[in-house]
Write a protein that holds these residues in place. Structure first.
Motif, PDB file in Angstrom:
ATOM      1  N   GLY A 177       0.816  -1.208   0.000  1.00 25.26           N
ATOM      2  CA  GLY A 177       0.000   0.000   0.000  1.00 25.26           C
ATOM      3  C   GLY A 177       0.850   1.259   0.000  1.00 25.26           C
ATOM      4  O   GLY A 177       2.077   1.215  -0.187  1.00 25.26           O
ATOM      5  N   ILE A 178       0.202   2.384   0.201  1.00 22.94           N
ATOM      6  CA  ILE A 178       0.871   3.680   0.290  1.00 22.94           C
ATOM      7  C   ILE A 178       0.348   4.398   1.528  1.00 22.94           C
ATOM      8  O   ILE A 178      -0.673   4.012   2.106  1.00 22.94           O
ATOM      9  CB  ILE A 178       0.625   4.551  -0.957  1.00 22.94           C
ATOM     10  CG1 ILE A 178      -0.866   4.835  -1.113  1.00 22.94           C
ATOM     11  CG2 ILE A 178       1.199   3.903  -2.201  1.00 22.94           C
ATOM     12  CD1 ILE A 178      -1.174   5.848  -2.199  1.00 22.94           C
ATOM     13  N   GLU A 179       1.061   5.436   1.934  1.00 24.90           N
ATOM     14  CA  GLU A 179       0.602   6.273   3.038  1.00 24.90           C
ATOM     15  C   GLU A 179       0.792   7.735   2.676  1.00 24.90           C
ATOM     16  O   GLU A 179       1.834   8.127   2.146  1.00 24.90           O
ATOM     17  CB  GLU A 179       1.350   5.971   4.333  1.00 24.90           C
ATOM     18  CG  GLU A 179       0.899   6.851   5.494  1.00 24.90           C
ATOM     19  CD  GLU A 179       1.723   6.639   6.749  1.00 24.90           C
ATOM     20  OE1 GLU A 179       2.376   7.605   7.202  1.00 24.90           O
ATOM     21  OE2 GLU A 179       1.736   5.504   7.268  1.00 24.90           O
ATOM     22  N   ILE A 180      -0.234   8.521   2.942  1.00 25.93           N
ATOM     23  CA  ILE A 180      -0.162   9.975   2.781  1.00 25.93           C
ATOM     24  C   ILE A 180      -0.338  10.592   4.169  1.00 25.93           C
ATOM     25  O   ILE A 180      -1.370  10.392   4.819  1.00 25.93           O
ATOM     26  CB  ILE A 180      -1.238  10.495   1.820  1.00 25.93           C
ATOM     27  CG1 ILE A 180      -1.108   9.815   0.464  1.00 25.93           C
ATOM     28  CG2 ILE A 180      -1.123  12.012   1.662  1.00 25.93           C
ATOM     29  CD1 ILE A 180      -2.244  10.139  -0.498  1.00 25.93           C
ATOM     30  N   GLU A 181       0.668  11.323   4.613  1.00 22.70           N
ATOM     31  CA  GLU A 181       0.665  11.908   5.952  1.00 22.70           C
ATOM     32  C   GLU A 181       0.704  13.424   5.857  1.00 22.70           C
ATOM     33  O   GLU A 181       1.460  13.991   5.074  1.00 22.70           O
ATOM     34  CB  GLU A 181       1.869  11.402   6.751  1.00 22.70           C
ATOM     35  CG  GLU A 181       1.973  11.976   8.160  1.00 22.70           C
ATOM     36  CD  GLU A 181       3.278  11.595   8.837  1.00 22.70           C
ATOM     37  OE1 GLU A 181       3.228  10.943   9.887  1.00 22.70           O
ATOM     38  OE2 GLU A 181       4.355  11.949   8.299  1.00 22.70           O
ATOM     39  N   PHE A 182      -0.105  14.083   6.679  1.00 24.27           N
ATOM     40  CA  PHE A 182      -0.135  15.545   6.744  1.00 24.27           C
ATOM     41  C   PHE A 182       0.260  15.967   8.150  1.00 24.27           C
ATOM     42  O   PHE A 182      -0.459  15.735   9.113  1.00 24.27           O
ATOM     43  CB  PHE A 182      -1.527  16.078   6.406  1.00 24.27           C
ATOM     44  CG  PHE A 182      -1.655  17.572   6.524  1.00 24.27           C
ATOM     45  CD1 PHE A 182      -0.983  18.409   5.645  1.00 24.27           C
ATOM     46  CD2 PHE A 182      -2.445  18.137   7.507  1.00 24.27           C
ATOM     47  CE1 PHE A 182      -1.088  19.788   5.756  1.00 24.27           C
ATOM     48  CE2 PHE A 182      -2.564  19.517   7.626  1.00 24.27           C
ATOM     49  CZ  PHE A 182      -1.887  20.342   6.744  1.00 24.27           C
ATOM     50  N   GLN A 183       1.451  16.583   8.262  1.00 23.06           N
ATOM     51  CA  GLN A 183       1.932  17.039   9.564  1.00 23.06           C
ATOM     52  C   GLN A 183       1.391  18.432   9.851  1.00 23.06           C
ATOM     53  O   GLN A 183       1.487  19.342   9.022  1.00 23.06           O
ATOM     54  CB  GLN A 183       3.461  17.048   9.600  1.00 23.06           C
ATOM     55  CG  GLN A 183       4.053  15.642   9.664  1.00 23.06           C
ATOM     56  CD  GLN A 183       5.552  15.660   9.892  1.00 23.06           C
ATOM     57  OE1 GLN A 183       6.314  15.741   8.941  1.00 23.06           O
ATOM     58  NE2 GLN A 183       5.976  15.588  11.141  1.00 23.06           N
ATOM     59  N   LEU A 184       0.829  18.605  11.048  1.00 19.09           N
ATOM     60  CA  LEU A 184       0.179  19.861  11.421  1.00 19.09           C
ATOM     61  C   LEU A 184       1.214  20.890  11.865  1.00 19.09           C
ATOM     62  O   LEU A 184       2.244  20.535  12.461  1.00 19.09           O
ATOM     63  CB  LEU A 184      -0.842  19.598  12.527  1.00 19.09           C
ATOM     64  CG  LEU A 184      -1.950  18.602  12.135  1.00 19.09           C
ATOM     65  CD1 LEU A 184      -2.839  18.288  13.340  1.00 19.09           C
ATOM     66  CD2 LEU A 184      -2.785  19.152  10.994  1.00 19.09           C
ATOM     67  N   PRO A 185       0.954  22.190  11.609  1.00 14.79           N
ATOM     68  CA  PRO A 185       1.975  23.227  11.779  1.00 14.79           C
ATOM     69  C   PRO A 185       2.071  23.799  13.193  1.00 14.79           C
ATOM     70  O   PRO A 185       2.162  25.016  13.374  1.00 14.79           O
ATOM     71  CB  PRO A 185       1.511  24.302  10.790  1.00 14.79           C
ATOM     72  CG  PRO A 185       0.027  24.201  10.825  1.00 14.79           C
ATOM     73  CD  PRO A 185      -0.273  22.728  10.984  1.00 14.79           C
TER      74      PRO A 185
END
Length: 430
Positions: free
Chosen positions: A262-270
């Motif tokens: 699979g894949i992973e998309i991560e969004f790190q918060l600022p």
């Protein structure tokens, strides 16, 4: 059971480390103007704090610094907070809470303000939830708020008090910029005061010039993309309680080892030093197994159950990082969330151990009842990641077992339990 106990132990160890945060070398200034070097717990606050933790030495106990006993605290060239007595307008900008006055409603409060720009004129900010206010201070003059307010006019239309633009034009004129384009935003005001401090030689040798905003912006939000491979240890159980019409049935399938790409998309918060993140990591999994339910006396009455379960899993979760070194390249993380499962080309079959008995089949279809998961992992060199993840039992949506002439068991009687523990390896692509 051993897998569950192991994961719980790992989670407890991980949670203990998550309670710890890096202390960075900084300073405090107390009410008697004494400056002390210390180590401050840098939490990269989203909201302006009214207290913080610090240590006199790294091995010492933590102390609480509050707005009552600390005038200023900071980490050099990272952040600085100063205490001020200010007049602040706390009018809400929520549409359902707007008043009908255009004028700012000032109240006097003692607050810590975050330093954005240090120069001939200093710029500060205060944030508490959706309340954001900016302040300026020139030399030894008193500190003042840049005024901005939303209100409702007599026709209940939204009006704007943009008095901060007038303040900039009158008190801080600079021919290098047009004030009409400046929004009441941190980035816009920082850029304006940087230009003002450089206008007409307003930057002097004896004045400290630091752009704290550009330092903080290093922790801006960002996306990370990973390729991943999960090794799933999965087990499935099907059961049908006995009734007056139906006999009790149970099928316990073997524990299987499954590879799940699979894949992973991560969004790190600022904020909080990018320690919080949201992610989605879709993956493919395929579980196949067969088991026999033996009859007490007749082998021809043994039931053979087989299952082919393929699905696209869509885990959605939140993640918290704990840094293991000052460079933040090695870190532990804890995450939790829900998994939405989308089966396709999946079915279960039931047949007697007899060539004269036709098999009865059941399809597995999509059912929007997500299951929960917990995970603990480690990141090395900002590239490689390993995670141990436990998925709470998933209930599959099975139709009735049937052939051309009969139906065995109403659909809602069938019960299922799909348990998975996974070890997930990931590689950061960009």
């Amino acid at each position: 059971m051993k897998i569950k106990i192991t994961l719980i132990v790992l989670l407890l160890i991980g949670l203990n480390s998550f309670c710890q945060n890096n202390y960075e070398k900084g300073y405090i200034i107390t009410n008697d103007n004494t400056k002390k070097e210390c180590y401050i717990k840098n939490e990269d606050w989203l909201n302006t704090p009214n207290q913080f933790l610090y240590k006199i030495s790294l091995n010492a106990d933590s102390n609480i610094g509050s707005i009552k006993n600390i005038k200023e605290f900071g980490v050099v060239n990272v952040f600085k907070y100063k205490r001020f007595d200010v007049n602040i307008d706390k009018s809400s900008h929520k549409l359902d809470k707007l008043d009908h006055s255009r004028q700012s409603s000032f109240i006097e409060e003692t607050l810590f303000l975050r330093t954005l720009i240090v120069g001939s004129v200093n710029l500060y900010s205060y944030r508490n939830g959706d309340l954001v206010r900016f302040f300026y201070k020139k030399g030894k003059e008193s500190i003042n708020q840049l005024e901005y307010k939303l209100y409702k006019d007599i026709n209940n239309r939204i009006g704007k008090n943009l008095n901060y633009l007038k303040q900039l034009r009158e008190y801080f004129p600079c021919n290098k910029t047009n004030t009409r384009r400046i929004k009441y935003k941190e980035r816009d005001l920082v850029e304006y005061f940087i230009k003002y401090n450089s206008c007409n030689n307003n930057s002097y040798d004896n004045i400290e010039n630091i752009n704290y905003y550009s330092i903080k912006s290093k922790h801006k939000s960002k996306f990370n993309f990973y390729a991943k491979l999960g090794i799933n240890f999965s087990k499935l159980q099907l059961s049908l309680p006995g009734t007056l019409v139906n006999e009790e049935k149970e099928a316990n399938f073997d524990l299987k080892t499954i590879f799940s790409p699979g894949i992973e998309i991560e969004f790190q918060l600022p904020f909080n030093n990018n320690k919080w993140a949201l992610f989605i990591d879709p993956s493919y999994q395929s579980y196949k197994s067969e088991t026999i339910q033996k009859h007490s006396f007749l082998s021809s009455q043994n039931k053979i159950y087989s299952i082919s379960y393929k699905s696209l899993e869509l885990p959605l979760g939140a993640r918290y990082y704990s840094f293991l070194d000052n460079h933040k390249t090695h870190k532990l993380f804890f995450n939790a969330g829900i998994t939405i499962d989308i089966p396709f080309n999946s079915s279960a079959t039931e047949k007697f151990n007899s060539q004269f008995s036709p098999p009865k089949s059941s399809t597995i279809s999509f059912k929007l009842i997500p299951n929960f998961f917990l995970g603990l992992g480690y990141v090395m060199d900002e590239k490689y990641k390993i995670e141990f993840r436990y998925n709470v039992s998933r209930k599959l949506n099975l139709s009735s077992f049937k052939n051309n002439s009969s139906v065995i068991g109403p659909q809602h009687f069938w019960q299922s339990s799909y348990d998975t523990f996974a070890i997930i390896f990931s590689y950061k692509l960009f």
